[in-house]
Design an enzyme around this catalytic site. Structure first.
Site, mmCIF file in Angstrom:
data_model
loop_
_atom_site.group_PDB
_atom_site.id
_atom_site.type_symbol
_atom_site.label_atom_id
_atom_site.label_comp_id
_atom_site.label_asym_id
_atom_site.label_seq_id
_atom_site.Cartn_x
_atom_site.Cartn_y
_atom_site.Cartn_z
ATOM 1 N N PHE A 1 25.438 37.958 16.796
ATOM 2 C CA PHE A 1 26.141 36.715 16.491
ATOM 3 C C PHE A 1 25.129 35.598 16.215
ATOM 4 C CE2 PHE A 1 30.690 37.314 18.379
ATOM 5 C CZ PHE A 1 30.882 38.415 17.570
ATOM 6 N N ASP B 1 28.555 32.094 9.171
ATOM 7 C CA ASP B 1 27.696 31.034 9.697
ATOM 8 C C ASP B 1 26.233 31.147 9.280
ATOM 9 O OD1 ASP B 1 30.080 30.915 11.057
ATOM 10 O OD2 ASP B 1 29.195 31.029 13.051
ATOM 11 N N ASP C 1 25.908 31.138 20.424
ATOM 12 C CA ASP C 1 25.402 30.264 19.361
ATOM 13 C C ASP C 1 24.247 29.372 19.821
ATOM 14 O OD1 ASP C 1 27.552 31.424 18.106
ATOM 15 O OD2 ASP C 1 28.799 29.641 18.151
ATOM 16 N N GLU D 1 31.870 25.868 18.773
ATOM 17 C CA GLU D 1 30.878 26.825 18.301
ATOM 18 C C GLU D 1 29.701 26.097 17.664
ATOM 19 O OE1 GLU D 1 33.222 30.901 17.311
ATOM 20 O OE2 GLU D 1 33.296 29.413 15.697
#
Length: 501
Positions: A83, A27, A155, A209
């Site tokens: 993350f 990502d 996220d 997400e």
């Protein structure tokens, strides 16, 4: 690794897209334009080329076309994996991380806490800050700053809201397995208050997400602003696997209200094709936009891969590229609001001297290899009108009749990418595919702009109203460009091939 394997692996290294030198990426994170530089951070395994050891990698560009890789920006440690998240320029130093006259960049990221961390199994939101323009980062000593005690809360995309409800930071994050977007506000990036939630709605075939929330003028009119909420999900895309959907509506500083919801609650599997998708291809995921892009442009990048086979694609030692940067606009058409996407950047700066042009040519039944149009890295602009053919289109990175087919089914109103004969396809059972998207002619014509790279095809149809992004792994000798028709004829009004590296 043998010399032959190395040569094969580097055959696929993209010329137009960013890929890490010798590690895994996924990502895009923390996209921001700052001091004349575009910063692309991304999920990175600095120790290998499959998912793991999640940290933030870092690359920069001044033109969105060529990228320079830098050392890992925010590294995982014994307590947490790093993350996805976002970065803001805290101009007024609301966070207090700045010193003297230096305002900080602040990263808001998800801490995926490990056993023994004191937050075992929890995903929560944390901060890091940079005082040197985004090249070195310090983690906040009082992390995390926002926890819900959840294992799937992640996220965060943070934006600055200035409107009737006030002036403050807004965080858009997800409770991934609840198919729910959660919105918070803060004055200082450290203390957060729940505003509202959105969802479930439309596609819920997989976890939600990487959300994003931003305003766009409708048809370029600054007096007519709408808000766009993007949500990526895995799996559950229109052609299986990972994908991104979007909603258009209003955000009043507290609540996002969608004007384009098709299905409230859980997904109706029969309506998957009715939802609004950022991209209909198999390999466009976790798309997010840049903060502070110049001239209020909305620029977006996605990870060009699919979780179904991401760890298996045949590239070594690097694995996974990013998509091209795209400029996003909002257009009204037949009473509907849809995103239009165009490749960003001055592509003429990279173009070579060689080009190929064709005009007013009838395509007859069969395959015609275009002599002089071969290449491995190309931009193709083509306009067709259907005749009697049931199917017509192009064969990219081909070897005669074999290659990646990008075509139109006029009777069904579909654009498709067929990569069953695109080269190496046997590394995963779900990779060989025929993927489709709805498309409608304009003045009886179909127009496509296609960027072909060494391991990918990005298709922008009808001026960017429909896009399809697909990985391919052709042999180095598969360089033909062909046109073809099945069941009759079609007409090419114009075809131009621009060669790149």
């Amino acid at each position: 690794m043998t010399a032959a394997t190395a040569t094969t692996a580097e055959t696929f290294r993209p010329a137009l897209h960013f890929a890490a030198r010798n590690t895994w990426l996924n990502d895009p994170n923390g996209l921001i334009f700052h001091s004349g530089v575009y910063h692309l951070y991304y999920q990175n395994n600095p120790l290998g080329n499959v998912w793991g050891n999640m940290s933030w990698g870092h690359a920069t560009s001044t033109d969105l076309l060529t990228w320079t890789e830098h050392p890992v920006a925010i590294a995982c440690d014994e307590n947490e994996d790093i993350f996805s998240g976002s970065i803001v320029f805290d101009r007024e130093n609301t966070s207090g991380f700045g010193t003297g006259s230096v305002a900080p960049l602040v990263a808001i990221y998800t801490s995926a806490f490990k056993p023994g961390s004191g937050h075992d199994g929890v995903q929560a939101q944390s901060l890091a800050y940079s005082l040197d323009g985004g090249y070195s980062w310090t983690k906040h000593t009082d992390n995390p700053v926002l926890s819900r005690g959840s294992a799937e809360f992640r996220d965060p995309k943070v934006i600055r809201y200035d409107g009737d409800a006030g002036s403050y930071w807004v965080m858009v994050a997800v409770e991934a397995t609840d198919f729910q977007v959660v919105l918070y506000k803060s004055q200082d990036l450290r203390n957060w208050e729940l505003l509202s939630t959105f969802g479930p709605a439309n596609a819920t075939g997989g976890v939600w997400e990487c959300p994003d929330l931003f305003p766009l003028p409708v048809d370029g009119d600054p007096e007519n602003l709408m808000w766009v909420l993007t949500i990526n999900l895995n799996p559950g895309g229109p052609n299986n696997g990972s994908a991104g959907q979007y909603f258009v509506g209003d955000f009043d500083g507290i609540t996002f209200t969608s004007a384009t919801t098709v299905t409230e609650g859980q997904q109706d599997p029969d309506r998957l094709g009715d939802y609004q998708w950022l991209d209909w291809g198999r390999d466009y995921y976790a798309a997010v936009s840049f903060s502070d892009a110049p001239h209020n442009r909305r620029l977006m990048i996605a990870w060009m891969n699919n979780w179904e086979y991401a760890n298996h694609i045949p590239t070594t030692p690097w694995r996974s590229p990013m998509s091209l940067a795209r400029e996003i606009s909002l257009r009204s058409s037949d009473g509907n609001l849809c995103l239009v996407q165009q490749p960003a950047g001055d592509w003429s700066a990279l173009a070579g001297q060689e080009s190929y042009c064709l005009s007013e040519t009838t395509i007859h039944e069969g395959v015609l290899v275009l002599a002089g149009a071969a290449g491995t890295v190309q931009r193709i602009d083509v306009s067709f009108t259907p005749g009697s053919a049931e199917v017509f289109g192009l064969i990219l990175r081909g070897d005669g009749a074999k290659g990646t087919r990008v075509g139109i089914l006029p009777g069904e109103g579909k654009l498709f990418v067929d990569r069953r004969e695109s080269g190496q396809t046997d590394f995963h059972g779900s990779f060989p595919s025929i993927d489709t998207a709805p498309v409608h002619p304009t003045d009886m014509a179909y127009s496509l702009t296609i960027f072909v790279d060494r391991c990918s095809v990005e298709v922008f149809a009808q001026g960017g109203q429909v896009t399809m992004t697909e990985l391919i792994f052709p042999t180095g000798t598969s360089t033909d460009l062909s046109v073809y028709a099945v069941g009759g004829t079609a007409t090419i009004h114009s075809l131009q091939v621009t060669q790149f590296a």
